[in-house]
Design an enzyme around this catalytic site. Sequence first.
Site, mmCIF file in Angstrom:
data_model
loop_
_atom_site.group_PDB
_atom_site.id
_atom_site.type_symbol
_atom_site.label_atom_id
_atom_site.label_comp_id
_atom_site.label_asym_id
_atom_site.label_seq_id
_atom_site.Cartn_x
_atom_site.Cartn_y
_atom_site.Cartn_z
ATOM 1 N N ASP A 88 0.886 -1.266 -0.086
ATOM 2 C CA ASP A 88 -0.112 -0.123 0.336
ATOM 3 C C ASP A 88 0.963 1.235 -0.122
ATOM 4 O O ASP A 88 2.021 1.029 0.453
ATOM 5 C CB ASP A 88 -1.005 -0.026 1.220
ATOM 6 N N GLU A 152 -0.021 -0.792 5.754
ATOM 7 C CA GLU A 152 1.044 -0.332 6.558
ATOM 8 C C GLU A 152 1.014 1.167 6.804
ATOM 9 O O GLU A 152 1.114 1.682 8.027
ATOM 10 C CB GLU A 152 2.589 -0.443 5.701
#
Length: 455
Positions: A88, A152
């Site tokens: 991400d 994250e």
Amino acid sequence: MNHEALNNKILEMKDDIIASIQQNMRIESVRGEAKPDAPYGEGPKAALADVLALGEKLGFKTGHADNRMGWIEYGEGEEMVGILGHVDVVPAGAEGWNYPPFGAEIHDDVLWGRGCLDDKGPIIGSVYALKAIRDLNLPIDRRIRILFGSDEECGCSCAEYYVENGYEMPTIGFTPDGDFPLIFCEKGMSNFKIGAKIQDKGIIDVEYFGGGLAANVVTPKCKLIVNGIINVTSEDGITVIEENGKTIVEAVGLSAHGSTPYLGVNAAIKLLNAVKENEFGGDFQKYMDFLLTKVGTEVHGESLDIHYIDEETGETSLNLGVLNYDGENMSFTLDIRYPKNAVAADVDAKVVEYITAAGFEVIEKSNMNLLYVPKDSELVTKLMKVYKEETGRDDQPMAIGGGTYAKHFPNMVAFGPMFPEDEQTIHQPNERVEIDKLMKAIQLYAVAMYELALK
């Protein structure tokens, strides 16, 4: 072992490595609306699926934890080396890009775009590092698992899900999501939102006071709106407007990360110092007095009795981040980071003691444990040996105030991809990486993975 064969194998795969990284970078994997099979939205799920497909194409065992975290694995043995990264990314932002943020374009041997460093380049590179170890049939004692999360940037709930649901934990490992040579300590953190209901409006009617972007950012701008005319001390960065019977004061400071507040200038403290000669009375006076006397320009928590100093891991940092006084409620945030000789419970107790005495209460609190892996541990000594032998450099391992993905797994540290001299472009417009440096980092990952897989 001479690692020349491993290094050469990585270079042989350069075109495939870069193409795979570019393919994933073109997926806009910013957190979106949750769906039953896409807990963080379609973008993160697509990026996760892309790496899983790469693992399958390369002939590895793969798996995933309910589309939150995926893994690619090779080898045998009870113990496991874990390489923890993420697919991400943070949003691109609207301005400042020389090239499209999700275009993954290459110009003058520089790869441009969101995720090239944080963290798609390093984690996909690690998949190919695993392929190099396998293709060379190097003997290993521990299995190697490349783990890649997809949340994250928004709190690491992917890693928490993996841990809480009993998926296999690595014995030893690193995250390619920090700095070289490595980060052996990440300070403990306590984050507070502190406040109270406004009950006494005082002598001067404060309509609004507030500013800040986040708890972990030094307040860059702050505004005060008062009904009536007040005295304001003139200084750079302070502007005053008197209109319709109101005084509007604005302050501009200097933003910095909450782990390094000494690099910034807090606009809220600057503004309060500019108006402190006025007798506000009531709750705003209480609010102002506490902030000026217990926080002020201190960045180490001295007046809250939480200033710890450790020769190896540094000292406490204190950041005032987001403030709000709106006529009904008043609040402020404190971001506190402390070295290994501090005890989290003691830090928190001191803060609570002082705010309670001043008439405030804790609205929200969160903690993150200290990460500390001794310099003489197997993990740190092996990684430092790899780094020094493969680069010829003598950089020393670091203790930082920030936090990395490594904090979520035991016996793990951050290892690259940023070299000490590199310009910091992660999370910025024009995130980019020199391809040669990225390839060097991937070579380091391959050698490190191999060495950690040997007992």
